[in-house]
Write a protein that holds these residues in place. Sequence first.
Motif, short mmCIF file in Angstrom:
data_model
loop_
_atom_site.label_atom_id
_atom_site.label_comp_id
_atom_site.label_asym_id
_atom_site.label_seq_id
_atom_site.Cartn_x
_atom_site.Cartn_y
_atom_site.Cartn_z
N HIS A 55 0.85 -1.19 0.00
CA HIS A 55 0.00 0.00 0.00
C HIS A 55 0.88 1.25 0.00
O HIS A 55 1.82 1.34 0.79
N SER A 56 0.58 2.18 -0.87
CA SER A 56 1.33 3.43 -0.91
C SER A 56 0.85 4.35 0.21
O SER A 56 -0.35 4.44 0.49
N ASN A 57 1.79 5.04 0.85
CA ASN A 57 1.47 6.02 1.90
C ASN A 57 0.62 5.43 3.02
O ASN A 57 -0.31 6.06 3.53
N ALA A 58 0.95 4.19 3.38
CA ALA A 58 0.21 3.54 4.47
C ALA A 58 0.55 4.19 5.81
O ALA A 58 1.65 4.72 6.02
N LEU A 59 -0.42 4.17 6.71
CA LEU A 59 -0.21 4.64 8.08
C LEU A 59 0.01 3.43 8.97
O LEU A 59 -0.83 2.53 9.03
N PHE A 60 1.16 3.40 9.66
CA PHE A 60 1.51 2.25 10.48
C PHE A 60 1.34 2.55 11.96
O PHE A 60 1.63 3.66 12.42
N GLU A 102 4.74 11.63 -1.64
CA GLU A 102 4.56 11.40 -3.06
C GLU A 102 3.32 10.53 -3.26
O GLU A 102 3.15 9.52 -2.57
N VAL A 103 2.46 10.91 -4.21
CA VAL A 103 1.29 10.09 -4.53
C VAL A 103 1.35 9.71 -6.01
O VAL A 103 1.70 10.53 -6.86
N ASN A 104 1.04 8.46 -6.30
CA ASN A 104 1.07 7.98 -7.68
C ASN A 104 -0.07 8.56 -8.48
O ASN A 104 -1.16 8.84 -7.95
N VAL A 105 0.17 8.74 -9.79
CA VAL A 105 -0.85 9.24 -10.71
C VAL A 105 -1.54 8.04 -11.36
O VAL A 105 -0.88 7.18 -11.96
N HIS A 106 -2.86 7.97 -11.22
CA HIS A 106 -3.65 6.89 -11.80
C HIS A 106 -4.46 7.45 -12.97
O HIS A 106 -5.28 8.36 -12.79
N ILE A 107 -4.23 6.92 -14.19
CA ILE A 107 -4.91 7.41 -15.39
C ILE A 107 -6.24 6.69 -15.56
O ILE A 107 -6.34 5.47 -15.44
N GLU A 108 -7.28 7.47 -15.88
CA GLU A 108 -8.63 6.92 -16.04
C GLU A 108 -9.22 7.38 -17.37
O GLU A 108 -9.07 8.55 -17.75
N GLY A 109 -9.89 6.48 -18.08
CA GLY A 109 -10.54 6.83 -19.33
C GLY A 109 -9.64 6.65 -20.54
O GLY A 109 -8.50 6.18 -20.42
N GLU A 110 -10.16 7.02 -21.72
CA GLU A 110 -9.42 6.89 -22.97
C GLU A 110 -9.49 8.21 -23.74
O GLU A 110 -10.54 8.85 -23.80
N GLU A 135 -3.54 7.07 -1.45
CA GLU A 135 -2.61 6.16 -2.12
C GLU A 135 -2.27 6.67 -3.52
O GLU A 135 -1.19 6.42 -4.03
N TRP A 136 -3.22 7.38 -4.15
CA TRP A 136 -3.01 7.87 -5.52
C TRP A 136 -3.95 9.04 -5.79
O TRP A 136 -4.86 9.32 -5.01
N VAL A 137 -3.72 9.72 -6.92
CA VAL A 137 -4.66 10.72 -7.43
C VAL A 137 -5.09 10.26 -8.82
O VAL A 137 -4.31 9.65 -9.55
N THR A 138 -6.33 10.52 -9.16
CA THR A 138 -6.88 10.08 -10.44
C THR A 138 -6.90 11.22 -11.44
O THR A 138 -7.32 12.34 -11.13
N VAL A 139 -6.42 10.93 -12.66
CA VAL A 139 -6.41 11.91 -13.74
C VAL A 139 -7.23 11.33 -14.89
O VAL A 139 -6.90 10.27 -15.42
#
Length: 202
Positions: A55-60, A102-110, A135-139
């Motif tokens: 998991h990205s940016n998990a809280l432990f 840092e948050v990963n970029v998640h691509i959505e759509g075409e 965990e991510w941001v959606t673009v």
Amino acid sequence: MNEIKLEAEARTEFGKGAARRIRRADKIPAVLYGHGSDPVHVTLAGHSTMMAFKHSNALFSIELDGKKQLAIAKDVQRDAIKDTIDHVDLLVVRKGEKVEVEVNVHIEGESAPGTIHVVESQSLTISADATNLPEWVTVSIEGLEEGANISAGDVTLPEGSTLVTDPSHTVVTISVPRAEVAADDDAAAEGEATEAEAPAEG
């Protein structure tokens, strides 16, 4: 995301030899630091830590000597060949505290037919509540035409988060593959040549 519990043990051995022995015992050397306290060197259970870091940016919730500390990962050293974790730096955090991650970029759509998208930035830096990190941001690129681009400032962030990355920084661009452009140009040139070679009527 809910807290992920990790049990830790105090570490008294240091150096490369000690680290190798720790890893052979299916444990991972780590250090806890933050809020002005002295760094605390610990070991974490190997398997559960590897699963937690999926998991990205998990809280432990780090459990050590009967006490619990909330922490996030600030640096993770991995074995390039085995893809195992060699060492972890854990930053102690508190509820309500803002941290940069840092948050990963998640691509959505075409994008529009005949176009492709190129991700110029795989991640963005944001400031967010330490106990509520995304965990991510959606673009979304749905229907975007050739020449379109999405900058960091265009990305919708989760509530309570603010952008640290330069807003003008390009995240995604939309273009037409060069091969298709070249083919179109060749077809146009061939058409012009055919017209030039055709005999004049009359």
